[in-house]
Design a protein around this motif. Structure first.
Motif, PDB file in Angstrom:
ATOM      1  N   ASN A 130      40.829  37.721  48.049  1.00 34.91           N
ATOM      2  CA  ASN A 130      39.901  37.315  49.352  1.00 34.91           C
ATOM      3  C   ASN A 130      39.796  35.421  49.425  1.00 34.91           C
ATOM      4  N   GLY A 131      40.141  34.810  48.040  1.00 38.40           N
ATOM      5  CA  GLY A 131      39.096  33.498  48.465  1.00 38.40           C
ATOM      6  C   GLY A 131      37.998  33.889  48.400  1.00 38.40           C
ATOM      7  N   LYS A 132      37.189  34.800  47.962  1.00 34.82           N
ATOM      8  CA  LYS A 132      35.897  34.261  47.634  1.00 34.82           C
ATOM      9  C   LYS A 132      35.673  35.264  46.011  1.00 34.82           C
ATOM     10  N   ASP A 133      34.500  34.935  45.410  1.00 34.32           N
ATOM     11  CA  ASP A 133      33.702  34.686  44.251  1.00 34.32           C
ATOM     12  C   ASP A 133      33.207  36.606  44.792  1.00 34.32           C
ATOM     13  N   ASP A 134      33.748  37.278  44.801  1.00 32.32           N
ATOM     14  CA  ASP A 134      32.955  39.200  45.159  1.00 32.32           C
ATOM     15  C   ASP A 134      33.811  40.081  43.884  1.00 32.32           C
ATOM     16  N   THR A 135      33.667  39.678  42.805  1.00 33.91           N
ATOM     17  CA  THR A 135      34.736  41.142  42.764  1.00 33.91           C
ATOM     18  C   THR A 135      33.761  40.898  41.091  1.00 33.91           C
ATOM     19  N   VAL A 136      33.471  42.189  40.929  1.00 26.14           N
ATOM     20  CA  VAL A 136      33.153  42.582  39.350  1.00 26.14           C
ATOM     21  C   VAL A 136      34.083  43.167  38.332  1.00 26.14           C
ATOM     22  N   GLY A 137      33.848  42.729  37.299  1.00 27.00           N
ATOM     23  CA  GLY A 137      34.241  43.272  36.080  1.00 27.00           C
ATOM     24  C   GLY A 137      34.585  44.190  36.121  1.00 27.00           C
ATOM     25  N   LEU A 138      33.553  44.726  35.013  1.00 27.20           N
ATOM     26  CA  LEU A 138      33.078  46.355  34.662  1.00 27.20           C
ATOM     27  C   LEU A 138      32.144  46.900  34.846  1.00 27.20           C
ATOM     28  N   GLY A 139      32.427  48.214  35.727  1.00 29.70           N
ATOM     29  CA  GLY A 139      31.078  48.814  36.901  1.00 29.70           C
ATOM     30  C   GLY A 139      29.989  49.214  35.730  1.00 29.70           C
ATOM     31  N   LEU A 140      28.947  49.040  35.305  1.00 25.49           N
ATOM     32  CA  LEU A 140      27.987  49.057  34.527  1.00 25.49           C
ATOM     33  C   LEU A 140      26.980  49.494  35.413  1.00 25.49           C
ATOM     34  N   ALA A 141      25.603  50.133  35.832  1.00 27.52           N
ATOM     35  CA  ALA A 141      24.421  50.717  36.055  1.00 27.52           C
ATOM     36  C   ALA A 141      23.290  50.642  35.045  1.00 27.52           C
ATOM     37  N   ASN A 200      41.491  47.184  23.805  1.00 29.00           N
ATOM     38  CA  ASN A 200      40.484  46.840  22.231  1.00 29.00           C
ATOM     39  C   ASN A 200      39.459  46.142  23.211  1.00 29.00           C
ATOM     40  N   PHE A 201      38.385  46.156  22.461  1.00 28.42           N
ATOM     41  CA  PHE A 201      36.813  45.180  23.229  1.00 28.42           C
ATOM     42  C   PHE A 201      37.492  44.011  23.211  1.00 28.42           C
ATOM     43  N   GLU A 202      38.616  43.332  22.955  1.00 28.21           N
ATOM     44  CA  GLU A 202      38.460  41.838  22.876  1.00 28.21           C
ATOM     45  C   GLU A 202      39.881  41.865  23.968  1.00 28.21           C
ATOM     46  N   GLU A 203      40.409  42.269  24.250  1.00 22.99           N
ATOM     47  CA  GLU A 203      41.474  42.163  25.301  1.00 22.99           C
ATOM     48  C   GLU A 203      40.304  42.791  26.611  1.00 22.99           C
ATOM     49  N   LEU A 204      39.482  43.838  26.812  1.00 22.29           N
ATOM     50  CA  LEU A 204      38.891  44.518  27.380  1.00 22.29           C
ATOM     51  C   LEU A 204      38.058  42.915  28.284  1.00 22.29           C
ATOM     52  N   VAL A 205      37.713  42.341  27.129  1.00 23.38           N
ATOM     53  CA  VAL A 205      36.646  41.253  27.125  1.00 23.38           C
ATOM     54  C   VAL A 205      37.449  40.527  28.402  1.00 23.38           C
ATOM     55  N   GLU A 206      38.983  39.583  27.977  1.00 21.10           N
ATOM     56  CA  GLU A 206      39.626  38.888  28.572  1.00 21.10           C
ATOM     57  C   GLU A 206      39.701  39.987  30.249  1.00 21.10           C
ATOM     58  N   VAL A 207      39.807  41.190  29.885  1.00 21.56           N
ATOM     59  CA  VAL A 207      40.755  41.378  31.292  1.00 21.56           C
ATOM     60  C   VAL A 207      39.806  40.604  32.852  1.00 21.56           C
ATOM     61  N   ALA A 208      39.090  41.565  32.117  1.00 21.02           N
ATOM     62  CA  ALA A 208      37.154  42.080  32.064  1.00 21.02           C
ATOM     63  C   ALA A 208      36.301  40.485  33.239  1.00 21.02           C
ATOM     64  N   ILE A 209      36.624  39.288  32.560  1.00 20.41           N
ATOM     65  CA  ILE A 209      36.124  38.222  33.009  1.00 20.41           C
ATOM     66  C   ILE A 209      37.061  37.938  33.986  1.00 20.41           C
ATOM     67  N   ALA A 210      38.643  37.488  33.724  1.00 20.32           N
ATOM     68  CA  ALA A 210      39.428  37.687  34.884  1.00 20.32           C
ATOM     69  C   ALA A 210      38.848  37.850  35.918  1.00 20.32           C
ATOM     70  N   PHE A 211      39.299  39.554  36.117  1.00 19.51           N
ATOM     71  CA  PHE A 211      39.303  40.413  37.446  1.00 19.51           C
ATOM     72  C   PHE A 211      37.740  39.908  37.774  1.00 19.51           C
ATOM     73  N   ALA A 212      36.884  39.297  37.252  1.00 19.66           N
ATOM     74  CA  ALA A 212      35.782  38.497  38.548  1.00 19.66           C
ATOM     75  C   ALA A 212      35.887  37.605  38.176  1.00 19.66           C
ATOM     76  N   THR A 213      36.723  36.482  37.977  1.00 20.04           N
ATOM     77  CA  THR A 213      36.404  35.111  38.350  1.00 20.04           C
ATOM     78  C   THR A 213      37.717  34.366  38.478  1.00 20.04           C
ATOM     79  N   GLU A 214      39.605  35.515  38.773  1.00 17.76           N
ATOM     80  CA  GLU A 214      40.742  34.660  38.980  1.00 17.76           C
ATOM     81  C   GLU A 214      40.460  35.126  40.438  1.00 17.76           C
ATOM     82  N   ASP A 215      39.440  35.315  40.958  1.00 19.82           N
ATOM     83  CA  ASP A 215      40.041  36.528  42.142  1.00 19.82           C
ATOM     84  C   ASP A 215      41.440  37.591  43.289  1.00 19.82           C
ATOM     85  N   PRO A 216      40.899  38.652  41.536  1.00 24.12           N
ATOM     86  CA  PRO A 216      42.015  39.348  41.980  1.00 24.12           C
ATOM     87  C   PRO A 216      42.452  39.884  43.065  1.00 24.12           C
ATOM     88  N   ASP A 217      41.605  39.961  43.765  1.00 19.97           N
ATOM     89  CA  ASP A 217      42.122  40.641  45.477  1.00 19.97           C
ATOM     90  C   ASP A 217      42.448  39.629  46.166  1.00 19.97           C
TER      91      ASP A 217
END
Length: 520
Positions: free
Chosen positions: A194-205, A175-192
């Motif tokens: 590499n020790g850098k703040d360089d990831t985006v949670g949800l792609g949008l153009a 659901n959207f509540e869980e999506l928000v939690e996941v996407a923010i974590a993807f962007a802020t908790e260094d999922p790759d």
């Protein structure tokens, strides 16, 4: 200005053309050598452009006993060329186009095209086309085109980095509540890692592409109803308000690219394949997913999963179905007096529409080998998979028809062919993941795609642009979401009310409703 002049010229001259056509007692079906001449005007994505004197045309002539005279134009030039052709007085026997737009409706109403209702039931492959697709190419109850059936379950669908979910100890969002939690974590908790703040949670153009609806309820399709019981465009629905609210939270939480509102979607694709985006969109198809090879080079442990549709508050769960066709053929109204030629043309279309499953697409299949121009000429076999040669359009008769290897589709299950037809292992894996999910999903058929509303055609582009601009402001906080009701009133005042009224009147008159189907 150029396009306006072309449209005016089309309208003025077509009246004289149709009058001339109606006065004909018998169409000249024969070329100078006594064979039935069939003129054909269409767009193409083939390179090189199919030529009228090719080996493929010779095969068609021999097979059907005709003098086939095609003229193909690259699709990026075709719209203007078609308008000129329709206004010229020299309307070919067959006219192709990509979709049934405003010009198609106008020309059909003016009598340029032949109604095909009395013919189509004679041909087996046309029976696979569902009513929703026939409706799309019908005007005032008459079927004016043969649509090339296309998987309605296809199109861009959400995918997610499952390895990122696993690394961060998160579950697949439902659901959207869980999506928000996941996407923010993807962007802020260094999922790759590499020790850098360089990831985006949800792609949008820019333009809010692709629509991050995660299901029909939140999409821009005509699914919701207003207090009067009328269907309304999804942009002004309560479901869309919920989606925009979630996107605003993602923006505040740093889960979106800071430049998303001006970023072309092709750049987001590049970011996803570079391992920088956690949730994005892709579609199944032969060869689709090959770009994942670049992702695996960067991130060998990357794992892609399909993201199923969310369950909506009303209990529905599924995606919006595609139009169910891509490209179509119309026959000139002058053929009314030449039913023999009409049947020959439809016979050719029907023959080329025969479906060949991927595992039978080999030189041993005489039909497949012929339509593809012969092994070593139109195609070669590589690891058991047929691959078009650079001269495919020179040798392959099918290049002059649907340009789809293996003919038309046979229901949604033909998407299973994509895995077989894909050569790269990454593409095979991706197609299996996506198709397994899609073949077990529900799809909503948008009823507006089955009618032709002049008011809708005249106003919807401007309304969509307005809605996209205002909703984008809400996402980034330039306009508060508390002004949602005011936004809806503005939308209605700009022509939305007229569109809703006309669309619903036509839906009622033609007895068309939105409906759910299961892809299996």
């Amino acid at each position: 200005m150029k396009r306006l002049l072309l449209l005016l010229l089309t309208t003025i001259l077509l009246v004289g053309i149709l009058g001339a056509c109606s006065s004909e007692k018998k169409t000249n079906s024969s070329s100078k050598d006594g064979e039935m001449k069939i003129t054909w005007f269409d767009g193409t994505w083939e390179t090189p452009v199919p030529e009228p004197g090719s080996e493929g045309v010779k095969k068609i002539n021999e097979k059907f006993g005709v003098s086939f005279e095609p003229q193909y134009i690259p699709f990026d030039l075709y719209t203007d060329k078609l308008a000129v052709k329709m206004a010229s007085g020299d309307i070919p026997d067959v006219i192709g186009d990509e979709l049934a737009g405003a010009n198609f409706v106008k020309w059909a109403k003016q009598g340029a095209f032949l109604p095909l209702n009395d013919y189509i039931n004679e041909f087996e492959n046309f029976k696979a086309i569902p009513d929703s697709v026939w409706d799309a190419v019908s005007v005032d109850g008459n079927k004016y085109a043969i649509p090339l059936y296309f998987p309605a379950s296809g199109g861009k669908k959400p995918v997610i980095r499952k390895d990122w979910l696993d690394k961060l100890g998160l579950e697949m969002p439902t659901n959207f509540e869980e999506l928000v939690e996941v996407a923010i974590a993807f962007a802020t908790e260094d999922p790759d890692g590499n020790g850098k703040d360089d990831t985006v949670g949800l792609g949008l153009a820019k333009g809010m592409v692709y629509d991050p609806s995660f299901g029909t309820y939140w999409s821009s399709t005509w699914y919701h109803k207003n207090e009067e019981g009328q269907l309304i465009p999804g942009q002004i629905s309560e479901g869309n308000k919920e989606k925009i609210t979630a996107l605003h939270e993602l923006h505040k939480g740093g889960a979106l690219d800071k430049d998303w509102s001006v970023k072309p979607y092709n750049d987001v694709f590049k970011d996803f394949y570079a391992g920088k985006v956690g949730i994005w969109y892709e579609q199944p198809g032969a060869g689709k997913g090959a770009d994942f090879a670049s992702l695996w080079k960067i991130s060998p442990d990357a794992e892609i999963a399909a993201l199923p549709a969310f369950e909506a508050p009303d209990g529905s769960q599924g995606f919006v179905a595609g139009g169910g066709y891509y490209r179509m053929w119309m026959l000139s109204a002058k053929l009314k007096e030449d039913p023999e030629k009409v049947k020959k043309i439809l016979e050719m279309m029907d023959y080329m529409a025969k479906y060949i499953p991927a595992e039978e697409q080999t030189p041993d299949n005489e039909y497949f080998d012929w339509t593809m121009g012969g092994e070593g000429k139109g195609y070669t076999m590589e690891d058991g998979v047929a691959k078009n040669t650079d001269e495919f359009s020179k040798y392959a008769p099918i290049a002059y028809f649907n340009q789809k290897q293996g003919g038309w589709i046979e229901g949604e299950k033909s998407m299973l062919d994509y895995e077989v037809q894909s050569q790269e292992p990454e593409a095979k894996e991706f197609n299996k993941i996506m198709v397994d999910m899609l073949l077990d999903s529900n799809f909503y058929i948008n009823p507006v795609g089955r009618i032709h509303s002049t008011v809708y055609n005249e106003k919807i582009d401007e309304l969509n642009e307005y809605a996209t601009n205002e909703l984008s402001k809400m996402v980034v906080g330039q306009r508060p979401i508390s002004e949602w009701d005011q936004f809806v009133e503005e939308y209605l005042a700009k022509g939305g009310k007229d569109v809703i009224t006309d669309v619903n009147n036509q839906l009622k008159e033609e007895k068309v409703e939105g409906e759910w189907v299961h892809s299996k």
